[in-house]
Motif scaffolding. Structure first.
Motif, mmCIF file in Angstrom:
data_model
loop_
_atom_site.group_PDB
_atom_site.id
_atom_site.type_symbol
_atom_site.label_atom_id
_atom_site.label_comp_id
_atom_site.label_asym_id
_atom_site.label_seq_id
_atom_site.Cartn_x
_atom_site.Cartn_y
_atom_site.Cartn_z
ATOM 1 N N LYS A 32 0.819 -1.211 0.000
ATOM 2 C CA LYS A 32 0.000 0.000 0.000
ATOM 3 C C LYS A 32 0.855 1.263 0.000
ATOM 4 C CE LYS A 32 -4.180 -1.982 2.063
ATOM 5 N NZ LYS A 32 -5.054 -2.059 3.258
ATOM 6 N N ALA A 33 2.004 1.191 0.715
ATOM 7 C CA ALA A 33 2.933 2.335 0.715
ATOM 8 C C ALA A 33 3.481 2.555 -0.686
ATOM 9 C CB ALA A 33 4.071 2.087 1.706
ATOM 10 N N SER A 34 3.779 1.457 -1.365
ATOM 11 C CA SER A 34 4.302 1.540 -2.737
ATOM 12 C C SER A 34 3.236 2.099 -3.674
ATOM 13 C CB SER A 34 4.742 0.157 -3.199
ATOM 14 O OG SER A 34 5.180 0.205 -4.536
ATOM 15 N N TYR A 35 2.011 1.587 -3.541
ATOM 16 C CA TYR A 35 0.900 2.044 -4.378
ATOM 17 C C TYR A 35 0.629 3.537 -4.163
ATOM 18 C CZ TYR A 35 -4.111 3.140 -4.715
ATOM 19 O OH TYR A 35 -5.307 3.757 -4.924
ATOM 20 N N SER A 36 0.689 3.968 -2.898
ATOM 21 C CA SER A 36 0.406 5.378 -2.594
ATOM 22 C C SER A 36 1.455 6.303 -3.195
ATOM 23 C CB SER A 36 0.339 5.587 -1.075
ATOM 24 O OG SER A 36 1.623 5.411 -0.489
ATOM 25 N N ARG A 37 2.657 5.754 -3.491
ATOM 26 C CA ARG A 37 3.714 6.555 -4.120
ATOM 27 C C ARG A 37 3.714 6.383 -5.641
ATOM 28 N NH1 ARG A 37 6.069 4.760 0.787
ATOM 29 N NH2 ARG A 37 6.796 6.488 2.080
ATOM 30 N N GLY A 38 2.681 5.720 -6.149
ATOM 31 C CA GLY A 38 2.512 5.651 -7.603
ATOM 32 C C GLY A 38 3.168 4.489 -8.297
ATOM 33 N N ASP A 39 3.625 3.461 -7.554
ATOM 34 C CA ASP A 39 4.274 2.311 -8.198
ATOM 35 C C ASP A 39 3.224 1.467 -8.923
ATOM 36 O OD1 ASP A 39 6.931 0.591 -8.235
ATOM 37 O OD2 ASP A 39 5.258 -0.786 -7.897
ATOM 38 N N VAL A 40 3.349 1.361 -10.218
ATOM 39 C CA VAL A 40 2.331 0.699 -11.047
ATOM 40 C C VAL A 40 2.306 -0.807 -10.812
ATOM 41 C CG1 VAL A 40 1.572 0.310 -13.409
ATOM 42 C CG2 VAL A 40 2.568 2.487 -12.811
ATOM 43 N N LYS A 41 3.489 -1.417 -10.667
ATOM 44 C CA LYS A 41 3.532 -2.872 -10.490
ATOM 45 C C LYS A 41 2.872 -3.305 -9.190
ATOM 46 C CE LYS A 41 7.545 -3.687 -13.416
ATOM 47 N NZ LYS A 41 8.948 -4.142 -13.495
ATOM 48 N N SER A 42 2.942 -2.430 -8.162
ATOM 49 C CA SER A 42 2.279 -2.773 -6.898
ATOM 50 C C SER A 42 0.761 -2.777 -7.078
ATOM 51 C CB SER A 42 2.685 -1.787 -5.798
ATOM 52 O OG SER A 42 2.187 -0.487 -6.087
ATOM 53 N N MET A 43 0.251 -1.996 -8.028
ATOM 54 C CA MET A 43 -1.190 -2.004 -8.312
ATOM 55 C C MET A 43 -1.609 -3.372 -8.838
ATOM 56 S SD MET A 43 -1.519 1.696 -10.227
ATOM 57 C CE MET A 43 -0.782 3.178 -9.512
ATOM 58 N N VAL A 44 -0.773 -3.955 -9.706
ATOM 59 C CA VAL A 44 -1.063 -5.288 -10.238
ATOM 60 C C VAL A 44 -1.025 -6.311 -9.111
ATOM 61 C CG1 VAL A 44 -0.316 -7.091 -11.831
ATOM 62 C CG2 VAL A 44 -0.133 -4.695 -12.512
ATOM 63 N N THR A 45 0.004 -6.220 -8.255
ATOM 64 C CA THR A 45 0.123 -7.172 -7.143
ATOM 65 C C THR A 45 -1.079 -7.069 -6.207
ATOM 66 O OG1 THR A 45 2.544 -6.977 -7.262
ATOM 67 C CG2 THR A 45 1.626 -7.966 -5.277
ATOM 68 N N LEU A 46 -1.497 -5.836 -5.899
ATOM 69 C CA LEU A 46 -2.676 -5.656 -5.043
ATOM 70 C C LEU A 46 -3.925 -6.211 -5.731
ATOM 71 C CD1 LEU A 46 -1.967 -2.097 -3.603
ATOM 72 C CD2 LEU A 46 -2.247 -4.195 -2.262
ATOM 73 N N GLY A 47 -4.013 -6.047 -7.047
ATOM 74 C CA GLY A 47 -5.111 -6.640 -7.802
ATOM 75 C C GLY A 47 -5.136 -8.149 -7.624
ATOM 76 N N ASN A 48 -3.957 -8.777 -7.715
ATOM 77 C CA ASN A 48 -3.852 -10.230 -7.523
ATOM 78 C C ASN A 48 -4.308 -10.632 -6.119
ATOM 79 O OD1 ASN A 48 -2.740 -10.464 -10.074
ATOM 80 N ND2 ASN A 48 -0.622 -10.439 -9.346
ATOM 81 N N VAL A 49 -3.861 -9.835 -5.122
ATOM 82 C CA VAL A 49 -4.183 -10.135 -3.724
ATOM 83 C C VAL A 49 -5.693 -10.139 -3.499
ATOM 84 C CG1 VAL A 49 -4.031 -9.249 -1.355
ATOM 85 C CG2 VAL A 49 -1.987 -9.318 -2.788
ATOM 86 N N TYR A 50 -6.369 -9.125 -4.021
ATOM 87 C CA TYR A 50 -7.820 -9.040 -3.824
ATOM 88 C C TYR A 50 -8.580 -10.061 -4.677
ATOM 89 C CZ TYR A 50 -7.390 -4.900 -0.909
ATOM 90 O OH TYR A 50 -7.092 -4.042 0.123
ATOM 91 N N MET A 51 -7.969 -10.467 -5.806
ATOM 92 C CA MET A 51 -8.625 -11.461 -6.653
ATOM 93 C C MET A 51 -8.608 -12.853 -6.009
ATOM 94 S SD MET A 51 -9.733 -10.406 -9.719
ATOM 95 C CE MET A 51 -9.570 -8.984 -10.818
ATOM 96 N N ASN A 52 -7.454 -13.247 -5.403
ATOM 97 C CA ASN A 52 -7.378 -14.621 -4.885
ATOM 98 C C ASN A 52 -7.898 -14.756 -3.459
ATOM 99 O OD1 ASN A 52 -5.193 -14.001 -3.052
ATOM 100 N ND2 ASN A 52 -3.749 -14.210 -4.766
#
Length: 473
Positions: free
Chosen positions: A302-322
């Motif tokens: 979430k810290a990475s996402y809040s700083r605009g890291d795009v790849k962390s958005m994909v990882t968070l997407g995976n986390v919420y999907m599974n």
């Protein structure tokens, strides 16, 4: 003494040589050297007298001094000087080395024999080889016929010269190393010496040179935590090179996954630990390679996402999907994928497209949505492999929907642009081309594609080819 008298005396000395009256010749040459110490021809003759004991005692050091001076004054004398040097039998390492220096200075290609003799004599006498001799050996090896053995030997001599105090040779070493890497020549045996060199250069403040050597070592080894740490730190801080946060973070990731204490040393730098990519890597590490650290994983992601890291958005997407780390939330996962896609991570669109294509749990099969996402991939992605897979999915959807015109366009792109050699895709492309004979080039392409499919062993293509051929006759 007039010029005429000088020339007459010189000619008399030369005749004495021819007549075997060596002592008289030497006396005349010596007398003339006091009149003119800068006559190259005279110096050459005097050098022969000293070197071979013509009319005087053998004095090789004096002879070499005269040879050196003669060839310095007149380079045309070099062939004669080199021929004389070849005839001298040296018993003294320093004399042999001096002859090697003369040969090296004027004609590198012939000097290697002298250098190897000098080295042998130094080694036999137990005297340390001068680093300029080591340097000359290195240059000679590099300029001899370009065989692997010579390149490696050149590097070995150059490193020895450097270690023995010749610091000026560093840039020559860099050139040899670049040749070795370019020619794929193994230099693993010099790893320790190169490491010592890099550390010395760094300690002396020559950071650009140090990081160059560190990078070379990295190219020949699989992993060394100390080197990876030093290079990561130098890249992140821009020490001796342009700042490269992305590469520094990559090296940090390697250290982290090797559980190296150096990873924590990098994290001790507050600025580095706050980098968005660093937080994403830490989050993924705790998520996939550590147990019982889900809270830490989500905190970093979430810290990475809040700083605009795009790849962390994909990882968070995976986390919420599974739904294994947090409660499953398909809509939240989709929103993270969509967000990543909008920020340039086109692979997120492909993932969504495949989920709708396959009808994965939580997704109803929806070819229209799948097509939309795959078209975004084709339009925006710079990854040819990803574009190829998106086109392949589009082709399957168009064929299922019997949208043959769109299917034709995609099939031709797969075969002509991506050089696809899959026998079934080639067969489909051929059949689609036959369906649109009025489209320019399609009729001809159908035969090219079908032949390629037949060549891949497709039996259905063989039958169709036979049918097409009969139609031609």
């Amino acid at each position: 003494m007039t010029k005429e008298e000088y020339r007459d005396t010189f000619n008399r000395a030369s005749r004495c040589i021819d007549e075997g009256n060596y002592e008289s010749a030497f006396r005349l040459f010596s007398h003339l050297s006091m009149v003119n110490a800068y006559d190259p021809e005279l110096l050459y003759n005097l050098a022969n007298c000293y070197a071979f004991g013509i009319g005087t005692e053998i004095d090789i050091p004096k002879g070499l001094k005269c040879y050196s001076k003669a060839v310095h004054l007149d380079k045309k004398l070099y062939p004669a000087v080199s021929e004389s040097l070849l005839k001298i039998r040296f018993n003294n390492a320093n004399d042999n080395a001096e002859a090697a220096r003369i040969m090296f200075h004027y004609r590198v290609s012939l000097s290697y024999e002298y250098l190897t003799r000098a080295v042998l004599l130094y080694e036999c006498s137990g005297v340390e080889i001068p680093n300029d001799i080591e340097f000359m050996c290195s240059v000679c090896c590099a300029l001899l016929p370009d065989e692997i053995y010579d390149i490696r030997k050149s590097l070995g001599w150059a490193i020895k010269a450097y270690i023995d105090g010749n610091r000026d040779i560093f840039f020559f070493i860099k050139c040899i190393i670049e040749d070795c890497v370019h020619e794929n020549v193994s230099i693993n045996e010099y790893q320790d010496s190169l490491m010592k060199m890099a550390e010395d250069l760094e300690a002396a403040g020559f950071y650009d040179s140090a990081i160059s050597i560190y990078k070379v070592i990295m190219s020949i080894i699989e992993y060394d935590e100390k080197i990876f740490y030093r290079v990561a730190e130098m890249l992140y801080r821009g020490i001796g090179c342009d700042k490269d946060t992305e590469k520094a973070v990559e090296l940090f990731q390697v250290l982290l996954y090797h559980k190296s204490p150096y990873a924590q040393m990098l994290l001790n730098d507050t600025k580095f630990s706050e980098e968005s990519a660093v937080n994403r890597i830490l989050g993924e590490y705790y998520l996939y390679f550590s147990t019982g650290n889900n809270d830490k994983a989500m905190k970093h992601l979430k810290a990475s996402y809040s700083r605009g890291d795009v790849k962390s958005m994909v990882t968070l997407g995976n986390v919420y999907m599974n739904g294994k780390v947090v409660p499953k939330d398909i809509q939240k996962g989709i929103s993270f994928y969509e967000m990543a896609g909008r920020h340039g991570e086109v692979s997120a669109y492909y993932r969504l497209g495949m989920k709708y294509y396959d009808g994965e749990p939580g997704f109803e099969k929806n070819h229209n949505l799948s097509k939309e996402y795959m078209r975004r991939v084709v339009k925006s992605s710079t990854d040819n492999d990803l574009r190829f897979r998106a086109l392949l999915t589009l082709l399957n959807i168009y064929l299922l929907e019997k949208d043959y015109e769109c299917a034709l366009s995609v099939a031709i792109e797969l075969v002509d642009v991506y050089q696809c050699d899959d026998d079934n895709i080639l067969l489909n492309a051929a059949m689609l081309c036959r369906m649109f004979p009025n489209v320019p080039g399609c009729y001809e392409k159908s035969f090219v594609y079908i032949k390629r499919s037949v060549a891949q062993g497709n039996l259905a293509a063989k039958k169709l080819y036979d049918k097409y051929s009969k139609g031609l006759t």
